[in-house]
Design a protein around this motif. Structure first.
Motif, short mmCIF file in Angstrom:
data_model
loop_
_atom_site.label_atom_id
_atom_site.label_comp_id
_atom_site.label_asym_id
_atom_site.label_seq_id
_atom_site.Cartn_x
_atom_site.Cartn_y
_atom_site.Cartn_z
N GLY A 16 0.77 -1.24 0.00
CA GLY A 16 0.00 0.00 0.00
C GLY A 16 0.80 1.28 0.00
O GLY A 16 0.24 2.36 0.28
N SER A 17 2.08 1.21 -0.30
CA SER A 17 2.91 2.42 -0.32
C SER A 17 3.49 2.64 -1.71
O SER A 17 3.37 1.79 -2.60
CB SER A 17 4.04 2.30 0.71
N SER A 18 4.13 3.78 -1.88
CA SER A 18 4.68 4.16 -3.18
C SER A 18 6.16 3.80 -3.26
O SER A 18 6.97 4.32 -2.49
CB SER A 18 4.51 5.66 -3.39
N PRO A 19 6.54 2.93 -4.22
CA PRO A 19 7.96 2.62 -4.40
C PRO A 19 8.79 3.85 -4.71
O PRO A 19 9.92 4.00 -4.21
CB PRO A 19 7.96 1.64 -5.58
N ASP A 20 8.24 4.76 -5.52
CA ASP A 20 8.97 5.98 -5.88
C ASP A 20 9.27 6.82 -4.64
O ASP A 20 10.35 7.39 -4.50
CB ASP A 20 8.19 6.80 -6.89
N GLU A 21 8.30 6.88 -3.74
CA GLU A 21 8.49 7.66 -2.52
C GLU A 21 9.55 7.03 -1.63
O GLU A 21 10.39 7.73 -1.06
CB GLU A 21 7.15 7.77 -1.77
N VAL A 22 9.52 5.71 -1.53
CA VAL A 22 10.53 5.02 -0.71
C VAL A 22 11.92 5.25 -1.27
O VAL A 22 12.86 5.58 -0.53
CB VAL A 22 10.22 3.51 -0.63
N LEU A 23 12.08 5.10 -2.59
CA LEU A 23 13.39 5.30 -3.20
C LEU A 23 13.85 6.75 -3.05
O LEU A 23 15.04 7.01 -2.82
CB LEU A 23 13.35 4.90 -4.67
N ARG A 24 12.91 7.68 -3.15
CA ARG A 24 13.28 9.10 -2.99
C ARG A 24 13.77 9.36 -1.57
O ARG A 24 14.81 10.01 -1.37
CB ARG A 24 12.07 9.99 -3.30
N LEU A 25 13.04 8.87 -0.60
CA LEU A 25 13.44 9.09 0.79
C LEU A 25 14.76 8.39 1.12
O LEU A 25 15.53 8.86 1.96
CB LEU A 25 12.34 8.59 1.74
N ALA A 26 15.00 7.26 0.44
CA ALA A 26 16.25 6.52 0.66
C ALA A 26 17.41 7.09 -0.14
O ALA A 26 18.55 6.64 0.02
CB ALA A 26 16.04 5.04 0.31
N GLY A 27 17.13 8.07 -1.01
CA GLY A 27 18.18 8.65 -1.84
C GLY A 27 18.74 7.65 -2.84
O GLY A 27 19.93 7.67 -3.16
N PHE A 28 17.85 6.82 -3.38
CA PHE A 28 18.27 5.74 -4.27
C PHE A 28 17.65 5.94 -5.63
O PHE A 28 16.44 6.19 -5.75
CB PHE A 28 17.81 4.40 -3.67
N ARG A 29 18.44 5.80 -6.69
CA ARG A 29 17.94 6.01 -8.05
C ARG A 29 17.41 4.71 -8.65
O ARG A 29 18.12 3.69 -8.64
CB ARG A 29 19.04 6.57 -8.95
N PRO A 30 16.18 4.71 -9.19
CA PRO A 30 15.62 3.50 -9.80
C PRO A 30 16.51 2.89 -10.87
O PRO A 30 16.49 1.69 -11.09
CB PRO A 30 14.29 3.98 -10.40
N ALA A 31 17.32 3.72 -11.55
CA ALA A 31 18.20 3.21 -12.61
C ALA A 31 19.16 2.16 -12.09
O ALA A 31 19.63 1.30 -12.85
CB ALA A 31 18.99 4.37 -13.23
#
Length: 335
Positions: free
Chosen positions: A24-39
């Motif tokens: 129920g959460s946003s993967p994009d938000e988690v990666l943003r908060l973790a400072g991690f690039r999806p690439a």
């Protein structure tokens, strides 16, 4: 491993995104908060620094509110997530051979994780340990590592293998009932090791998918990979610069996270090798610049972006300082 890089194969972390969404959460938000690039997850063979891996899974557990996030993530790993190593294990003649080869060759995809097999009085224990102290202290990371071992063991034996207990060194959590329901096996907390225990006789289980020819070929391929992996600190740094550049990052802070020492010690070690971090960045950049100028159709602006320059003017100036001519002139002279 005082000077080795610590990383995991990105394919092991990739299922994280779908799991976050299902919770129920946003993967994009988690990666943003973790400072991690999806690439960094686009290539299954990409190497992810332990610090980045830890930040992603800890942030995911916090944002989703799931205290057993690591268990669910570990369960989603498969033999395919191990790449060539998964094929080697699947084609092995016996369960014992597969486990021993997993331990022996794990370094082609993962560094900084130690797995060991111990046998005593008819009981076998497959243990797991992180070399990075920050990761070792993480309950979520420990959950994932143990659950991954458990899942791989099941897949190898087609569920003929049955653990007698699952063991964690941390204190019993409030949601310990979930652990027992998840594994459907006795779970011990405050144990002497993180890992799984089972009957030693299970090591003699034949593997249903044993394929001598495939197994021999995978051994040959993995041997080639292991020989290509350099013990050179400088070569390791260049490899991680190249990898991070693929994700649009080339600063020293992104690369130093792969190594178990602070930025100052990292720079001092490079100095003792007779190079600076900027020397190595420039070496990687110019190697790639030459390749793309000759082999690709990227515009100079696109190439500057690929090489992590602020803009095309900065790239062109750096290139001219190196080669004495502009990128366009160099391309014309070398085609």
């Amino acid at each position: 491993m005082p000077e080795s890089a610590f990383y995991i194969r990105s394919a092991v972390l990739a299922p994280c995104l779908d799991l976050i969404k299902e919770l129920g959460s946003s993967p994009d938000e988690v990666l943003r908060l973790a400072g991690f690039r999806p690439a960094q997850l686009a290539d299954p063979d990409c190497q992810i620094a332990h610090h980045d891996f830890l930040r992603v899974i800890e942030t995911a557990a916090e944002i989703t509110g799931c205290a057993h996030f690591g268990l669910l993530l570990g369960e989603r790993n498969s033999l395919q997530s191990l790449g060539l190593l998964g094929l080697l294990l699947r084609s092995a003649p016996s369960y014992r051979a597969a486990i021993q080869e997993m331990i022996k060759h794990l370094g082609i995809h993962v560094k900084g994780i130690t797995r060991e097999l111990h046998c005593d009085n008819g009981v076998a224990c497959l243990t797991t340990r992180f070399e990075n102290p920050d990761v070792a202290a993480s309950i979520i990371a420990t959950q994932m590592s143990v659950a991954t071992n458990w899942k791989i063991c099941q897949l190898l034996s087609h569920h003929l293998w049955h653990p007698s207990s699952i063991n964690f060194i941390f204190d019993e959590p409030e949601n310990s009932f979930f652990y027992r329901r998840f594994f459907n096996t006795p779970v011990n907390f405050n144990a002497d090791f993180n890992g799984v225990a089972f009957k030693e006789a299970d090591l003699d289980l034949p593997l249903r998918e044993h394929d001598p020819m495939l197994h021999q070929e995978m051994q040959r391929q993995i041997s080639k990979i292991e020989k290509s992996l350099s013990d050179s600190f400088v070569d390791d740094v260049k490899r991680f610069i190249s990898q991070n550049m693929d994700a649009g990052i080339c600063n020293i802070d992104a690369v130093v996270r792969f190594f178990p020492f602070q930025k100052r010690a990292f720079q001092q070690k490079l100095k003792r090798e007779g190079v600076s971090y900027q020397d190595l960045v420039d070496e990687v950049r110019f190697q790639r610049a030459e390749f793309h100028l000759l082999k690709s159709n990227l515009t100079l602006s696109q190439l500057a972006d690929v090489l992590c320059y602020r803009n095309v003017s900065v790239f062109s100036t750096a290139f001219k300082n190196k080669y004495g001519i502009s990128p366009s002139a160099w391309k014309a002279d070398n085609l």
